[in-house]
Motif scaffolding. Structure first.
Motif, mmCIF file in Angstrom:
data_model
loop_
_atom_site.group_PDB
_atom_site.id
_atom_site.type_symbol
_atom_site.label_atom_id
_atom_site.label_comp_id
_atom_site.label_asym_id
_atom_site.label_seq_id
_atom_site.Cartn_x
_atom_site.Cartn_y
_atom_site.Cartn_z
ATOM 1 N N SER A 106 39.234 1.451 -46.392
ATOM 2 C CA SER A 106 40.432 1.519 -45.548
ATOM 3 C C SER A 106 40.128 2.083 -44.161
ATOM 4 O O SER A 106 40.935 1.940 -43.245
ATOM 5 C CB SER A 106 41.524 2.353 -46.231
ATOM 6 N N THR A 107 38.955 2.696 -43.993
ATOM 7 C CA THR A 107 38.584 3.259 -42.691
ATOM 8 C C THR A 107 37.723 2.315 -41.856
ATOM 9 O O THR A 107 37.568 2.529 -40.655
ATOM 10 C CB THR A 107 37.820 4.586 -42.855
ATOM 11 N N VAL A 108 37.170 1.280 -42.481
ATOM 12 C CA VAL A 108 36.225 0.400 -41.778
ATOM 13 C C VAL A 108 36.878 -0.281 -40.583
ATOM 14 O O VAL A 108 36.325 -0.281 -39.478
ATOM 15 C CB VAL A 108 35.613 -0.633 -42.754
ATOM 16 N N LYS A 109 38.037 -0.837 -40.761
ATOM 17 C CA LYS A 109 38.666 -1.615 -39.686
ATOM 18 C C LYS A 109 39.056 -0.766 -38.473
ATOM 19 O O LYS A 109 39.157 -1.278 -37.368
ATOM 20 C CB LYS A 109 39.874 -2.373 -40.231
ATOM 21 N N GLY A 110 39.258 0.517 -38.663
ATOM 22 C CA GLY A 110 39.662 1.387 -37.562
ATOM 23 C C GLY A 110 38.544 1.736 -36.592
ATOM 24 O O GLY A 110 38.806 2.212 -35.483
ATOM 25 N N ARG A 111 37.297 1.548 -37.012
ATOM 26 C CA ARG A 111 36.133 1.795 -36.159
ATOM 27 C C ARG A 111 36.040 3.233 -35.628
ATOM 28 O O ARG A 111 35.478 3.490 -34.575
ATOM 29 C CB ARG A 111 36.083 0.818 -34.981
ATOM 30 N N MET A 112 36.612 4.175 -36.382
ATOM 31 C CA MET A 112 36.578 5.586 -35.974
ATOM 32 C C MET A 112 35.702 6.433 -36.896
ATOM 33 O O MET A 112 35.193 7.469 -36.480
ATOM 34 C CB MET A 112 37.993 6.190 -36.009
ATOM 35 N N ALA B 177 30.177 3.697 -39.727
ATOM 36 C CA ALA B 177 29.387 2.719 -38.985
ATOM 37 C C ALA B 177 29.299 1.391 -39.732
ATOM 38 O O ALA B 177 28.730 0.431 -39.209
ATOM 39 C CB ALA B 177 27.984 3.265 -38.710
ATOM 40 N N ASP B 178 29.853 1.338 -40.939
ATOM 41 C CA ASP B 178 29.946 0.047 -41.611
ATOM 42 C C ASP B 178 30.936 -0.818 -40.846
ATOM 43 O O ASP B 178 31.999 -0.353 -40.432
ATOM 44 C CB ASP B 178 30.409 0.218 -43.062
ATOM 45 N N THR B 179 30.587 -2.078 -40.673
ATOM 46 C CA THR B 179 31.467 -2.987 -39.942
ATOM 47 C C THR B 179 32.173 -3.968 -40.868
ATOM 48 O O THR B 179 33.055 -4.693 -40.440
ATOM 49 C CB THR B 179 30.683 -3.762 -38.867
ATOM 50 N N PRO C 198 23.764 9.788 -27.762
ATOM 51 C CA PRO C 198 24.580 8.897 -26.937
ATOM 52 C C PRO C 198 24.315 7.421 -27.222
ATOM 53 O O PRO C 198 23.170 6.990 -27.330
ATOM 54 C CB PRO C 198 24.179 9.265 -25.508
ATOM 55 N N ASP C 199 25.410 6.680 -27.381
ATOM 56 C CA ASP C 199 25.386 5.219 -27.460
ATOM 57 C C ASP C 199 24.370 4.670 -28.464
ATOM 58 O O ASP C 199 23.653 3.727 -28.173
ATOM 59 C CB ASP C 199 25.112 4.627 -26.073
ATOM 60 N N ILE C 200 24.350 5.232 -29.673
ATOM 61 C CA ILE C 200 23.373 4.740 -30.654
ATOM 62 C C ILE C 200 23.962 3.742 -31.648
ATOM 63 O O ILE C 200 23.230 3.165 -32.439
ATOM 64 C CB ILE C 200 22.693 5.891 -31.419
ATOM 65 N N ALA C 201 25.270 3.549 -31.611
ATOM 66 C CA ALA C 201 25.911 2.581 -32.498
ATOM 67 C C ALA C 201 26.668 1.568 -31.648
ATOM 68 O O ALA C 201 27.102 1.879 -30.541
ATOM 69 C CB ALA C 201 26.876 3.288 -33.448
ATOM 70 N N VAL C 202 26.813 0.368 -32.178
ATOM 71 C CA VAL C 202 27.596 -0.659 -31.511
ATOM 72 C C VAL C 202 28.654 -1.143 -32.492
ATOM 73 O O VAL C 202 28.334 -1.645 -33.573
ATOM 74 C CB VAL C 202 26.714 -1.837 -31.034
ATOM 75 N N LEU C 203 29.907 -0.952 -32.115
ATOM 76 C CA LEU C 203 31.039 -1.399 -32.921
ATOM 77 C C LEU C 203 31.856 -2.376 -32.095
ATOM 78 O O LEU C 203 32.377 -2.015 -31.042
ATOM 79 C CB LEU C 203 31.912 -0.206 -33.340
#
Length: 173
Positions: A27-33, A36-38, A151-156
């Motif tokens: 339930s948290t995946v879609k919120g991108r907060m 790091a799972d997409t 800094p900036d190590i993930a891309v969502l």
């Protein structure tokens, strides 16, 4: 303080709880907060993670209300997987969608910190996206400090995101 929050119960998760744990997580995946799972994870894909938990040292607790309603779950996971780090854990707290923004996170986090010494845990780490300011505030109010900034190590969704590591020595506020 809300009396509901004061009467939470913590029990060791059983394999039968894994579908619920996965559902709350997904339930948290879609919120991108939060993660790091997409894409949503499956129960099968989480079996190895589930089996890494040990009630005596690396628990995975189901959090319930006095009315047996599931509030969420909390886990301690080993940090870095080498013996010198045995006293250090990464904490994860996930709250059911229907239970969010009711003050449960604060209570669950404090209970986890309080129980840490009995688990031979001396240091707790939280890995939180920098844009997840509600979670950062929650941990800071519980005495956690920023120990790392990646800094900036993930891309969502094409947006670079930074990761903050918050830490706290158990027994310190």
């Amino acid at each position: 303080m809300n009396t509901q929050v004061q009467s939470l119960r913590y029990r060791d998760a059983q394999l039968v709880d894994l579908p619920l744990i996965v559902s709350i997580y997904n339930s948290t995946v879609k919120g991108r907060m939060v993660t790091a799972d997409t894409e949503a994870v499956t129960v099968e894909s989480r079996l190895p993670w589930f089996s890494q938990h040990n009630p005596l040292t690396r628990p995975l607790w189901i959090v319930e209300s006095a009315e047996d309603e599931i509030i969420g779950w909390v886990s301690f996971q080993s940090f870095y997987g080498r013996p010198a780090y045995d006293g250090t854990v990464e904490i994860s707290i996930y709250i059911d969608e229907k239970q969010r923004k009711k003050g449960y996170g604060k209570t669950i986090l404090q209970e986890a910190v309080n129980r840490a010494p009995d688990l031979q845990v001396s240091t707790i780490l939280a890995f939180i996206f920098a844009h997840n300011t509600p979670s950062i505030r929650l941990f800071e109010k519980a005495g956690f400090l920023e120990w790392g900034n990646f800094p900036d190590i993930a891309v969502l969704d094409g947006i670079q995101r930074s990761l903050i590591i918050l830490g706290r020595k158990v027994g310190e506020s």
